[in-house]
Design an enzyme around this catalytic site. Structure first.
Site, PDB file in Angstrom:
ATOM      1  N   HIS A  47       1.389  -5.714   6.003  1.00 48.18           N
ATOM      2  CA  HIS A  47      -0.069  -5.656   6.005  1.00 48.18           C
ATOM      3  C   HIS A  47      -0.668  -6.060   4.662  1.00 48.18           C
ATOM      4  O   HIS A  47      -1.888  -6.115   4.520  1.00 48.18           O
ATOM      5  CB  HIS A  47      -0.549  -4.254   6.388  1.00 48.18           C
ATOM      6  CG  HIS A  47      -0.200  -3.871   7.789  1.00 48.18           C
ATOM      7  ND1 HIS A  47      -0.613  -4.598   8.877  1.00 48.18           N
ATOM      8  CD2 HIS A  47       0.549  -2.850   8.291  1.00 48.18           C
ATOM      9  CE1 HIS A  47      -0.151  -4.038   9.995  1.00 48.18           C
ATOM     10  NE2 HIS A  47       0.567  -2.969   9.662  1.00 48.18           N
ATOM     11  N   ARG A  72       8.356  -3.886   2.086  1.00 51.25           N
ATOM     12  CA  ARG A  72       8.235  -3.814   3.540  1.00 51.25           C
ATOM     13  C   ARG A  72       8.099  -5.243   4.046  1.00 51.25           C
ATOM     14  O   ARG A  72       7.220  -5.991   3.596  1.00 51.25           O
ATOM     15  CB  ARG A  72       7.030  -2.988   3.982  1.00 51.25           C
ATOM     16  CG  ARG A  72       6.881  -3.061   5.517  1.00 51.25           C
ATOM     17  CD  ARG A  72       5.988  -1.990   6.083  1.00 51.25           C
ATOM     18  NE  ARG A  72       4.589  -2.167   5.764  1.00 51.25           N
ATOM     19  CZ  ARG A  72       3.625  -1.386   6.269  1.00 51.25           C
ATOM     20  NH1 ARG A  72       3.925  -0.391   7.100  1.00 51.25           N
ATOM     21  NH2 ARG A  72       2.365  -1.576   5.937  1.00 51.25           N
ATOM     22  N   GLU A 151       7.438   4.409  14.421  1.00 51.40           N
ATOM     23  CA  GLU A 151       5.973   4.478  14.488  1.00 51.40           C
ATOM     24  C   GLU A 151       5.435   4.215  15.888  1.00 51.40           C
ATOM     25  O   GLU A 151       4.261   3.859  16.049  1.00 51.40           O
ATOM     26  CB  GLU A 151       5.328   3.553  13.450  1.00 51.40           C
ATOM     27  CG  GLU A 151       5.895   2.159  13.353  1.00 51.40           C
ATOM     28  CD  GLU A 151       5.295   1.333  12.203  1.00 51.40           C
ATOM     29  OE1 GLU A 151       4.315   1.764  11.576  1.00 51.40           O
ATOM     30  OE2 GLU A 151       5.804   0.230  11.966  1.00 51.40           O
TER      31      GLU A 151
HETATM   32  C1  3PY Z   1       1.610   3.306   9.507  1.00 52.91           C
HETATM   33  O1  3PY Z   1       1.147   4.394   9.143  1.00 52.91           O
HETATM   34  O2  3PY Z   1       1.603   2.897  10.662  1.00 52.91           O
HETATM   35  C2  3PY Z   1       2.172   2.425   8.506  1.00 52.91           C
HETATM   36  O3  3PY Z   1       2.774   1.448   8.854  1.00 52.91           O
HETATM   37  C3  3PY Z   1       1.947   2.729   7.070  1.00 52.91           C
HETATM   38  O4  3PY Z   1       1.614   1.581   6.373  1.00 52.91           O
HETATM   39 MG    MG Z   2       2.548   0.871  10.792  1.00 53.24          MG
END
Ligand code: 3PY
Ligand code: MG
Length: 260
Positions: A47, A72, A151
């Site tokens: 990002h 990352r 995530e």
């Molecule tokens: C998230 O919180 O989804 C992340 O990838 C942190 O950057």
């Molecule tokens: Mg994320």
């Protein structure tokens, strides 16, 4: 950081490491984070605004500032993981790892045979770690870490499978995406109660499986909570917020002083 201080050793010792997070594509800010006391700096190519060339500069600037070097990568870009390990990243974080297969191909991209398929020529990584190429080669597989981001609901469902990948060093929780996925798109709530419980369970499972556990945090209270939950690599502080907040505060101060 002495020349022979390795992030992997620190994380495996169980002592938490706090990393600054850099998205602004200004290598000197990565160095400033290092000099400001963050033990590590994470250069974000998912990002963040970094490309390969600027990430290489940021890794060197981070080393110059005396901190450990983390990146990352963008989703699924395992070739870039190998290239950035060559350029001195001590730890690679891969977003959106949702299955055992995702975890295997990512982890193997940062390990030399027999643990993986990483291709040879870490001249910059050896330089930045103060080693000869041969010294670097001998320690590379244990000192170059792969952390799979957890995530999504899919990743939670596959967590045991992901944690069973021998070449993978650990997991790294992304609370924002996690909250969106767990609520099926209804909420962005990275700091909410529901997320906190899931994060604690991820850390517990990872530690039980003998893996490292990391997490992205937005404030010092969440850092404290993460340490209590058993996370050992914890991000705190994004350069864009630091710069944005400093600008807003400076401008506000002018208004306060000139209006009295
Ligand atoms: C998230 O919180 O989804 C992340 O990838 C942190 O950057
Ligand atoms: Mg994320």
């Amino acid at each position: 950081m002495s020349e022979q201080s390795f992030l992997a050793d620190k994380l495996r010792s169980g002592k938490p490491v706090i990393t600054g997070w850099s998205v602004l594509c200004v290598p000197m800010i990565a160095e400033m984070m290092a000099r400001g006391g963050y033990e590590a700096v994470t250069v974000d190519l998912q990002h963040g605004m970094y490309d390969f060339a600027s990430a290489c500069e940021a890794l060197a600037a981070t080393a110059l500032g005396g901190a450990h070097r983390i990146v990352r990568i963008p989703i699924g870009d395992n070739a870039l993981a190998g290239r950035l390990a060559d350029m001195g990243a001590e730890c690679l974080i891969a977003p959106m790892i949702n299955s055992r297969e995702d975890a295997v191909s990512f982890a193997r991209a940062v390990k030399y045979p027999p643990d993986g398929d990483r291709s040879w020529s870490p001249f910059r990584a050896a330089m930045l770690s103060g080693q000869t190429m041969e010294e670097y080669r001998k320690g590379a597989n244990s000192q170059t870490l792969s952390l799979a981001m957890i995530e999504t609901q899919e990743a939670i469902d596959a967590l045991d499978d992901i944690l069973s990948v021998p070449e993978l060093d650990g997991v790294f929780v992304g609370p924002s995406d996690l909250s969106i996925s767990l609520s099926n798109g209804a909420r962005l709530d990275p700091n909410g109660e529901a997320n906190a419980k899931v994060c604690a369970a991820i850390a517990e499972k990872a530690v039980k499986a003998g893996k490292l556990a990391g997490i992205f945090c937005m404030n010092a209270d969440k850092v404290k909570e993460a340490i209590q939950q058993g996370f050992c690599l914890i991000s705190h502080g994004i350069d864009r917020s630091f710069v944005g907040d400093a600008i807003a505060n400076a401008r506000r101060e002018v208004d306060e002083i000139t209006s009295t």
